[in-house]
Design a protein around this motif. Structure first.
Motif, mmCIF file in Angstrom:
data_model
loop_
_atom_site.group_PDB
_atom_site.id
_atom_site.type_symbol
_atom_site.label_atom_id
_atom_site.label_comp_id
_atom_site.label_asym_id
_atom_site.label_seq_id
_atom_site.Cartn_x
_atom_site.Cartn_y
_atom_site.Cartn_z
ATOM 1 N N UNK A 174 10.816 8.476 5.937
ATOM 2 C CA UNK A 174 11.861 9.242 5.246
ATOM 3 C C UNK A 174 12.139 10.564 5.959
ATOM 4 N N UNK A 175 11.098 11.169 6.534
ATOM 5 C CA UNK A 175 11.273 12.433 7.262
ATOM 6 C C UNK A 175 12.158 12.215 8.492
ATOM 7 N N UNK A 177 14.179 9.694 8.942
ATOM 8 C CA UNK A 177 15.485 9.293 8.397
ATOM 9 C C UNK A 177 16.337 10.527 8.069
ATOM 10 N N UNK A 178 15.712 11.535 7.475
ATOM 11 C CA UNK A 178 16.444 12.758 7.112
ATOM 12 C C UNK A 178 17.010 13.481 8.325
ATOM 13 N N UNK A 179 16.194 13.603 9.365
ATOM 14 C CA UNK A 179 16.662 14.296 10.578
ATOM 15 C C UNK A 179 17.796 13.486 11.218
ATOM 16 N N UNK A 181 19.802 11.285 9.656
ATOM 17 C CA UNK A 181 20.968 11.263 8.762
ATOM 18 C C UNK A 181 21.813 12.529 8.903
ATOM 19 N N UNK A 182 21.191 13.695 8.717
ATOM 20 C CA UNK A 182 21.968 14.935 8.820
ATOM 21 C C UNK A 182 22.521 15.089 10.236
ATOM 22 N N UNK A 190 22.455 20.519 10.084
ATOM 23 C CA UNK A 190 21.726 19.500 10.857
ATOM 24 C C UNK A 190 21.213 20.041 12.184
ATOM 25 N N UNK A 191 20.247 19.339 12.736
ATOM 26 C CA UNK A 191 19.887 19.528 14.138
ATOM 27 C C UNK A 191 21.108 19.098 14.955
ATOM 28 N N UNK A 199 14.197 16.757 19.014
ATOM 29 C CA UNK A 199 13.627 17.291 17.769
ATOM 30 C C UNK A 199 12.940 16.197 16.944
ATOM 31 N N UNK A 203 9.133 16.450 15.775
ATOM 32 C CA UNK A 203 8.681 16.206 14.399
ATOM 33 C C UNK A 203 7.539 15.192 14.378
ATOM 34 N N UNK B 174 15.445 19.154 7.552
ATOM 35 C CA UNK B 174 16.015 17.801 7.489
ATOM 36 C C UNK B 174 14.945 16.764 7.142
ATOM 37 N N UNK B 175 13.721 16.981 7.633
ATOM 38 C CA UNK B 175 12.623 16.047 7.338
ATOM 39 C C UNK B 175 12.314 16.063 5.841
ATOM 40 N N UNK B 178 15.079 14.445 3.887
ATOM 41 C CA UNK B 178 15.030 12.980 3.933
ATOM 42 C C UNK B 178 14.074 12.400 2.908
#
Lengths: 214, 214
Positions: A174-175, A177-179, A181-182, A190-191, A199, A203, B174-175, B178
């Motif tokens: 999920x972590x 996925x978040x990076x 997604x944004x 976002x990055x 990045x 992570x 972002x992590x 997510x």
């Protein structure tokens, strides 16, 4: 000896034709999602593109939820191949190798999302109608994602029990996925795109380094 | 001496009335998003709820994008207060304190998302019409999020330059986003609700531990 499926009956041909029509319907739904996203999936247009009557859709799939999940099934199968390809890169053993493998898988996930944007979005945007449950076969297909993440995590933290490992796999997934997604949606916070893979790598490496120290 | 804004003119009252109507319009838009999500934001219904004519909306805001961003502005202001509250909890100094502070901020972010689900979703689901740029004031408001994340990260990794710190802040944000997103949406692959805060804490702690070792 007589059997139900004995040669040359109409039943076999009819079922064969149904499978061909069903594949055409899934093709049409997939093309609609690629072109316009999940919101662009409209039964009337899919039927026209697949060359069948609107009502005939429901002889081929139970409902639009099932059709969306069948497109998702194809997307997940291709994602599975992409992640498996990343998994086998790099040296085969040890905790450094496990961390490198997780980085490679995470970057492969990011590239898959970027290159299959609308199909990938649809995997997460789809909600079942009126809170009906997701069918077991679709849940099982989603769960195969963790077959890539859990083994290297276990190598990094062999003392985790099965529950802890499952939770940690979901957390790391999920972590990342978040990076992704944004980043691929190019959100304000976002990055930036050009730093995205670097990045994601950072992570995952920090997470693995922390895990080995904990 | 004569001035344009000299006392008791109709202009002052008219501007005052406009501000009251504008606040009523934002109230109505906010209530619509709370109730039905961003997709439920319809100009006609907002106008009716705010007690103004449909066309009058565009005397009060430039367009629906601006109205959505004004609702987002309120959401971000409340999120800022929630994160600031978390920030001041725990011991004041040192790298352990910095990690604890980041955990507290991440958990506060998760609770805010859960308790303000549709308003929080709208912050990330909103896309400007036809690729128009997000206005500078809205970008600046989003960026204030990082005022919470960057200082503790700097305490953990003082050798980072400004660019690296900014990228790392976005990556950590972002992590966490997510894990929160998949979790509160209760996606198949998400961390289950009951383990969400614990896993967010673990993610941030492992990240910080890795950062101190790197």
């Amino acid at each position: 000896m007589f059997t139900y499926w004995a040669g040359g009956t109409g039943l076999g041909k009819s079922e064969e034709r149904r499978q061909v029509q069903r594949a055409a319907l899934i093709d049409a739904a997939e093309a609609a999602i690629v072109g316009r996203g999940l919101a662009g999936l409209r039964a009337r247009e899919i039927a026209a593109a697949a060359g069948c009557a609107l009502g005939a859709i429901y002889n081929l799939v139970a409902d639009m939820d099932e059709l969306t999940l069948l497109v998702g099934s194809r997307t997940l199968a291709r994602l599975d191949i992409a992640l498996a390809g990343a998994e086998t890169s790099g040296p085969p053993d040890g905790t450094d190798a496990a961390a490198s493998r997780l980085v490679a898988i995470a970057i492969a996930y990011c590239r898959f999302a970027r290159d299959n944007l609308n199909l990938w979005r649809a995997l997460f945007e789809h909600r079942m109608t009126e809170g009906r449950p997701v069918p077991a076969w679709a849940i099982e297909e989603h769960m195969r994602l963790f077959a890539h993440v859990a083994p290297p995590l276990r190598a990094l933290a062999p003392s985790l029990n099965a529950t802890e490992l499952a939770l940690l796999s979901r957390t790391l997934f999920a972590a990342v996925h978040g990076v992704v997604l944004l980043g691929v949606e190019q959100k304000t916070v976002a990055v930036p795109q050009e730093a995205l893979e670097q990045q994601i790598g950072q992570l995952v490496r920090l997470f693995c380094l922390g895990l080995r120290q904990s």
